[in-house]
Enzyme design. Structure first.
Site, PDB file in Angstrom:
ATOM      1  N   TYR A  50     -19.143  -5.434  22.972  1.00 16.63           N
ATOM      2  CA  TYR A  50     -20.289  -6.333  23.169  1.00 16.63           C
ATOM      3  C   TYR A  50     -21.439  -5.956  22.231  1.00 16.63           C
ATOM      4  CZ  TYR A  50     -23.885  -8.624  26.152  1.00 16.63           C
ATOM      5  OH  TYR A  50     -24.909  -9.396  26.652  1.00 16.63           O
ATOM      6  N   LYS A  95     -22.950  -8.482  19.513  1.00 18.39           N
ATOM      7  CA  LYS A  95     -24.333  -8.918  19.699  1.00 18.39           C
ATOM      8  C   LYS A  95     -25.192  -8.602  18.479  1.00 18.39           C
ATOM      9  CE  LYS A  95     -24.701 -11.034  23.610  1.00 18.39           C
ATOM     10  NZ  LYS A  95     -24.764 -12.512  23.527  1.00 18.39           N
TER      11      LYS A  95
HETATM   12  P1  NAI Z   1     -23.989 -16.058  32.834  1.00 21.31           P
HETATM   13  O1  NAI Z   1     -22.632 -15.518  33.098  1.00 21.31           O
HETATM   14  O2  NAI Z   1     -24.825 -16.439  34.001  1.00 21.31           O
HETATM   15  O3  NAI Z   1     -23.912 -17.307  31.868  1.00 21.31           O
HETATM   16  C1  NAI Z   1     -23.047 -17.347  30.772  1.00 21.31           C
HETATM   17  C2  NAI Z   1     -22.341 -18.685  30.776  1.00 21.31           C
HETATM   18  O4  NAI Z   1     -21.513 -18.785  29.612  1.00 21.31           O
HETATM   19  C3  NAI Z   1     -21.427 -18.888  31.990  1.00 21.31           C
HETATM   20  O5  NAI Z   1     -21.807 -20.054  32.693  1.00 21.31           O
HETATM   21  C4  NAI Z   1     -20.040 -19.024  31.374  1.00 21.31           C
HETATM   22  O6  NAI Z   1     -19.189 -19.939  32.069  1.00 21.31           O
HETATM   23  C5  NAI Z   1     -20.356 -19.501  29.981  1.00 21.31           C
HETATM   24  N1  NAI Z   1     -19.263 -19.238  29.058  1.00 21.31           N
HETATM   25  C6  NAI Z   1     -18.531 -18.112  28.968  1.00 21.31           C
HETATM   26  N2  NAI Z   1     -17.601 -18.234  28.003  1.00 21.31           N
HETATM   27  C7  NAI Z   1     -17.755 -19.474  27.470  1.00 21.31           C
HETATM   28  C8  NAI Z   1     -17.096 -20.169  26.447  1.00 21.31           C
HETATM   29  N3  NAI Z   1     -16.075 -19.624  25.769  1.00 21.31           N
HETATM   30  N4  NAI Z   1     -17.508 -21.418  26.139  1.00 21.31           N
HETATM   31  C9  NAI Z   1     -18.540 -21.990  26.811  1.00 21.31           C
HETATM   32  N5  NAI Z   1     -19.191 -21.363  27.838  1.00 21.31           N
HETATM   33  C10 NAI Z   1     -18.804 -20.120  28.156  1.00 21.31           C
HETATM   34  O7  NAI Z   1     -24.756 -14.958  31.940  1.00 21.31           O
HETATM   35  P2  NAI Z   1     -26.251 -14.860  31.373  1.00 21.31           P
HETATM   36  O8  NAI Z   1     -26.777 -13.539  31.751  1.00 21.31           O
HETATM   37  O9  NAI Z   1     -27.036 -16.066  31.673  1.00 21.31           O
HETATM   38  O10 NAI Z   1     -25.930 -14.748  29.811  1.00 21.31           O
HETATM   39  C11 NAI Z   1     -26.375 -15.654  28.830  1.00 21.31           C
HETATM   40  C12 NAI Z   1     -26.372 -14.941  27.490  1.00 21.31           C
HETATM   41  O11 NAI Z   1     -27.355 -13.915  27.487  1.00 21.31           O
HETATM   42  C13 NAI Z   1     -25.048 -14.251  27.133  1.00 21.31           C
HETATM   43  O12 NAI Z   1     -24.806 -14.413  25.757  1.00 21.31           O
HETATM   44  C14 NAI Z   1     -25.321 -12.794  27.435  1.00 21.31           C
HETATM   45  O13 NAI Z   1     -24.485 -11.937  26.698  1.00 21.31           O
HETATM   46  C15 NAI Z   1     -26.774 -12.699  27.028  1.00 21.31           C
HETATM   47  N6  NAI Z   1     -27.485 -11.584  27.601  1.00 21.31           N
HETATM   48  C16 NAI Z   1     -27.818 -11.567  28.906  1.00 21.31           C
HETATM   49  C17 NAI Z   1     -28.507 -10.506  29.425  1.00 21.31           C
HETATM   50  C18 NAI Z   1     -28.966 -10.484  30.817  1.00 21.31           C
HETATM   51  O14 NAI Z   1     -29.719  -9.539  31.178  1.00 21.31           O
HETATM   52  N7  NAI Z   1     -28.595 -11.451  31.656  1.00 21.31           N
HETATM   53  C19 NAI Z   1     -28.810  -9.317  28.625  1.00 21.31           C
HETATM   54  C20 NAI Z   1     -28.503  -9.468  27.225  1.00 21.31           C
HETATM   55  C21 NAI Z   1     -27.833 -10.564  26.759  1.00 21.31           C
END
Ligand code: NAI
Length: 306
Positions: A163, A167
């Protein structure tokens, strides 16, 4: 106070069925954008598919009076998602590369599949969607793109080698695209967010998660996605109501005569200078980087014009 509006703009948010993406999609629609809500509806560790996940967010937006359409493709098929935005709304102005999954494992236990899944979704997924949106943004002379990096990429994190690599790869992609897109008014910035979501629910305590609402990341993304934003190639840490900008810091150089060789022992003598950052500066471009080395080496070090 300047109002940040997205009227007439078409926004594509990947992974907008949950967490951060859902919050962005709702806020974009509330500010006047037409939103393509993309989400595969899969599992947090990858795999699976559920079209109702994106549709549920569209239903929320529409019932609040906004305009949105759902798309259930994987970001690995980025071209289909962009086509869906064009089919529904005729253009694409804003792209938020947000979809993500996790496959945490200590490096000595990490499988090739753990590595590949993360790179396919995060780095290659953002590449696929961005590549499909890019010519449309260039042609219309307008685009706003946000990449989602992570503190794990910037600083490293135990159990997240896959990751972290993907990232920080997204940040590198953003930096090159910021340079290539600037003349066409396609601006590309990167965020490293922190928020409560299903990706963080197992790694942070409940009382901490209660404070870290996704809605506390969204205002920065709204601003970066808007015409009001004129900055590009920037990186922000954001979460819990805090927004900060990150940049590189270069220590004062320890320089040796380039016409002879120098030894590791000589370098060791000056090691504390490198570690102290006294007299540091903040290079922002390859030209800044080359300038220092060129100056010390007594050569004009520059890239051939493209
Ligand atoms: P989340 O799991 O709530 O949302 C991510 C969404 O992406 C999910 O709804 C999932 O179904 C969708 N997804 C996964 N694979 C997919 C694909 N191949 N095609 C289309 N949709 C897909 O997670 P969150 O926390 O809202 O994450 C959003 C972004 O922020 C991610 O890129 C994560 O790595 C990044 N991030 C989040 C952090 C946090 O503290 N929540 C920290 C650092 C980065």
């Amino acid at each position: 106070m300047t109002q940040v509006r997205l009227d007439g703009r078409v926004a594509l948010v990947t992974g907008a069925g949950n967490g951060l993406g859902r919050s962005y999609a709702k806020a974009f629609a509330a500010r006047g954008a037409k939103v393509l809500v993309n989400d595969l509806g899969g599992l947090a560790q990858g795999g699976g598919r559920d079209p109702s996940v994106a549709q549920a967010v569209v239903d929320e937006i529409v019932s609040a009076g906004g305009q949105a359409a759902a798309n259930g493709d994987s970001v690995e098929d980025g071209g289909k998602i962009v086509q869906s935005a064009l089919d529904h709304f005729g253009r694409i102005d804003i792209l938020i590369n947000n979809a993500g999954v996790l496959r945490d494992a200590a490096f000595h236990k990490m499988t090739e599949d753990d590595w590949n899944v993360i790179h396919r979704v995060h780095l290659n997924g953002a590449f696929q969607v961005t590549r499909a949106a890019w010519p449309h943004m260039r042609a219309q002379g307008y685009g706003r793109i946000v990449m989602t990096a992570s503190g794990a990429g910037v600083y490293g994190n135990f159990g997240q080698a896959n990751y972290s690599a993907a990232k920080l790869g997204l940040f590198g992609l953003a930096q090159a695209l910021a340079i290539e897109g600037r003349s066409k008014n396609v601006l590309v910035n990167t965020i490293a967010p922190v928020a409560a979501s299903r990706l963080t629910q197992t790694v942070l305590p409940k009382e901490v998660l209660a404070v870290l609402k996704p809605e506390l990341v969204t205002p920065l993304v709204l601003l970066l996605a808007s015409e009001t934003c004129q900055d590009t190639g920037q990186l922000f840490e954001v979460g819990g109501g805090c927004v900060a900008r990150l940049r590189w810091e270069r220590s004062a150089a320890v320089a040796f005569d380039p016409t002879t060789e120098f030894t590791p022992e000589q370098l060791l003598e000056d090691w504390s200078t490198l570690q102290s950052f006294e007299g540091s500066d903040h290079p922002a471009t390859v030209a800044d980087s080359f300038a220092l080395i060129g100056r010390h080496a007594g050569v004009k070090l520059q890239l051939a014009p493209q």
